[in-house]
Scaffold this motif. Structure first.
Motif, PDB file in Angstrom:
ATOM      1  N   THR A 191      52.017  39.944  49.051  1.00  0.00           N
ATOM      2  CA  THR A 191      51.743  39.793  50.478  1.00  0.00           C
ATOM      3  C   THR A 191      50.370  39.175  50.706  1.00  0.00           C
ATOM      4  O   THR A 191      50.190  38.316  51.580  1.00  0.00           O
ATOM      5  CB  THR A 191      51.825  41.148  51.189  1.00  0.00           C
ATOM      6  N   ALA A 192      49.390  39.606  49.920  1.00  0.00           N
ATOM      7  CA  ALA A 192      48.037  39.066  50.055  1.00  0.00           C
ATOM      8  C   ALA A 192      48.010  37.570  49.768  1.00  0.00           C
ATOM      9  O   ALA A 192      47.311  36.803  50.450  1.00  0.00           O
ATOM     10  CB  ALA A 192      47.097  39.804  49.113  1.00  0.00           C
ATOM     11  N   MET A 193      48.757  37.132  48.773  1.00  0.00           N
ATOM     12  CA  MET A 193      48.819  35.711  48.440  1.00  0.00           C
ATOM     13  C   MET A 193      49.410  34.920  49.607  1.00  0.00           C
ATOM     14  O   MET A 193      48.924  33.830  49.947  1.00  0.00           O
ATOM     15  CB  MET A 193      49.632  35.516  47.164  1.00  0.00           C
ATOM     16  N   GLU A 194      50.439  35.449  50.235  1.00  0.00           N
ATOM     17  CA  GLU A 194      51.048  34.773  51.376  1.00  0.00           C
ATOM     18  C   GLU A 194      50.064  34.669  52.539  1.00  0.00           C
ATOM     19  O   GLU A 194      49.994  33.632  53.220  1.00  0.00           O
ATOM     20  CB  GLU A 194      52.303  35.521  51.818  1.00  0.00           C
ATOM     21  N   ALA A 200      44.297  29.367  54.154  1.00  0.00           N
ATOM     22  CA  ALA A 200      43.449  28.580  53.255  1.00  0.00           C
ATOM     23  C   ALA A 200      44.068  27.193  53.069  1.00  0.00           C
ATOM     24  O   ALA A 200      45.207  27.071  52.634  1.00  0.00           O
ATOM     25  CB  ALA A 200      43.302  29.279  51.905  1.00  0.00           C
ATOM     26  N   LEU A 201      43.308  26.171  53.389  1.00  0.00           N
ATOM     27  CA  LEU A 201      43.844  24.816  53.372  1.00  0.00           C
ATOM     28  C   LEU A 201      43.803  24.190  51.983  1.00  0.00           C
ATOM     29  O   LEU A 201      44.595  23.298  51.687  1.00  0.00           O
ATOM     30  CB  LEU A 201      43.052  23.939  54.355  1.00  0.00           C
ATOM     31  N   ARG A 202      42.894  24.634  51.130  1.00  0.00           N
ATOM     32  CA  ARG A 202      42.712  23.997  49.823  1.00  0.00           C
ATOM     33  C   ARG A 202      43.489  24.774  48.762  1.00  0.00           C
ATOM     34  O   ARG A 202      42.920  25.532  47.979  1.00  0.00           O
ATOM     35  CB  ARG A 202      41.222  23.920  49.478  1.00  0.00           C
ATOM     36  N   HIS A 203      44.789  24.576  48.714  1.00  0.00           N
ATOM     37  CA  HIS A 203      45.637  25.336  47.799  1.00  0.00           C
ATOM     38  C   HIS A 203      45.429  24.935  46.343  1.00  0.00           C
ATOM     39  O   HIS A 203      45.905  25.621  45.448  1.00  0.00           O
ATOM     40  CB  HIS A 203      47.113  25.159  48.181  1.00  0.00           C
ATOM     41  N   HIS A 204      44.732  23.835  46.106  1.00  0.00           N
ATOM     42  CA  HIS A 204      44.452  23.410  44.738  1.00  0.00           C
ATOM     43  C   HIS A 204      43.118  23.944  44.231  1.00  0.00           C
ATOM     44  O   HIS A 204      42.779  23.773  43.062  1.00  0.00           O
ATOM     45  CB  HIS A 204      44.420  21.880  44.673  1.00  0.00           C
ATOM     46  N   PHE A 213      42.537  37.808  45.045  1.00  0.00           N
ATOM     47  CA  PHE A 213      42.042  39.104  44.569  1.00  0.00           C
ATOM     48  C   PHE A 213      41.457  39.925  45.713  1.00  0.00           C
ATOM     49  O   PHE A 213      41.851  41.076  45.939  1.00  0.00           O
ATOM     50  CB  PHE A 213      40.993  38.900  43.476  1.00  0.00           C
ATOM     51  N   VAL A 214      40.510  39.349  46.442  1.00  0.00           N
ATOM     52  CA  VAL A 214      39.832  40.117  47.482  1.00  0.00           C
ATOM     53  C   VAL A 214      40.790  40.444  48.624  1.00  0.00           C
ATOM     54  O   VAL A 214      40.679  41.503  49.259  1.00  0.00           O
ATOM     55  CB  VAL A 214      38.578  39.381  48.001  1.00  0.00           C
ATOM     56  N   SER A 215      41.761  39.570  48.887  1.00  0.00           N
ATOM     57  CA  SER A 215      42.739  39.860  49.936  1.00  0.00           C
ATOM     58  C   SER A 215      43.610  41.047  49.543  1.00  0.00           C
ATOM     59  O   SER A 215      43.886  41.928  50.373  1.00  0.00           O
ATOM     60  CB  SER A 215      43.600  38.623  50.196  1.00  0.00           C
TER      61      SER A 215
END
Length: 282
Positions: A191-194, A200-204, A213-215
């Motif tokens: 869920t945090a990754m989603e 976050a615009l810079r997925h690369h 991690f922090v999310s």
């Protein structure tokens, strides 16, 4: 130590990462002390759809070093390869182990870190070295949102700017979980990754793993305790990082490939000569 699992990743397509990973493993064997009683899992990250031909002899060398070997696939583009670390977390067996230590391939061990680590109490917590620069400067649009902040968790205050930041803002090159904190973290990670991907615009960006991690830490309210910089010392901290990084002993160091380290030999009681020997970190 026998209840500890250590994990790192080798990317066989990168000569630098492969070199660094073997430097890490050999430093554990030479200088890690009781770390050698732990189980070390090395995951080889393969490119999906490309046959793995071990021209570099990676697998035989790993067997010689007495580590366990696993395989995974690299994240699909445009996601960065730094996300590899999350694929290793699911390999942790809470029946066999009580602690999980993640080490980036470019960490080097100079001494046994376990005497510097305290036992974790219930309900568990995560230990990692605070790092604020990347969060505050590279992603200023996120650092005050609930994606990375949880006001119910303890906050850390930067010395330079006097800014309150989440205790989960860490450098993810060295992370110590206990079984309880790891299970809570893994439950919230998808869920945090989603949530991060949505804003976050810079997925690369190679820093994306730290945002994930922090999310996950913030959404799961997993307590995070600062890990001593002695256990994740980075030479560039004094120049670029906002917080105080003074340390009198380097036990494990990170990102040494562009740094010079010096070993000072003190004169012995017998009068044997000392000196200073330069050594380039790997």
């Amino acid at each position: 130590p026998s209840r500890l699992m250590i994990s790192t990743i080798i990317d066989p397509t990168s000569d630098v990462v492969t070199r660094d990973a073997f430097m890490l493993l050999r430093s554990i064997r030479l200088f890690g002390g009781s770390l050698n009683e732990a189980t070390i899992l090395v995951t080889v990250a393969l490119t999906e759809g490309v046959s793995f031909v071990d021209h570099k002899g990676i697998v035989p060398k790993l067997i010689e070093l007495g580590v366990e070997i696993d395989f995974t696939y690299q994240p699909k583009a445009p996601k960065p390869k730094t996300l590899n670390k999350f694929s290793t977390l699911s390999k942790f067996d809470p029946i066999k182990f009580s602690y999980f230590m993640w080490l980036d391939a470019d960490v080097f061990v100079f001494d046994d870190p376990l005497p510097f680590i305290r036992e974790h109490s219930s309900p568990g917590f995560i230990e990692c070295a605070p790092e604020f620069y990347n969060y505050l400067i590279r992603y200023p649009e996120l650092n005050t949102t609930n994606v990375v902040m949880n006001e119910a968790m303890p906050l850390l205050r930067t010395i330079a700017d006097q800014v309150d930041v989440s205790s989960g803002m860490c450098n993810t090159g060295v992370i110590l979980f206990d079984a309880m904190s790891l299970q809570r973290f893994l439950a919230r990670l998808p869920t945090a990754m989603e949530e991060v991907d949505a804003v976050a615009l810079r997925h690369h960006d190679r820093f994306l793993d730290s945002l994930y991690f922090v999310s996950a830490v913030a959404s799961a309210s997993v307590p995070v305790h600062p890990l001593s910089y002695s256990l994740n010392y980075m030479p560039f901290f004094e120049t670029y990082i906002l917080e105080d990084t003074l340390t009198d002993k380097v036990v494990m160091a990170h990102l040494l490939h562009s740094s010079d380290l010096y070993c000072v030999m003190e004169e012995t009681a017998q009068g044997q000569g000392g000196g200073e020997e330069g050594r380039e970190g790997g």
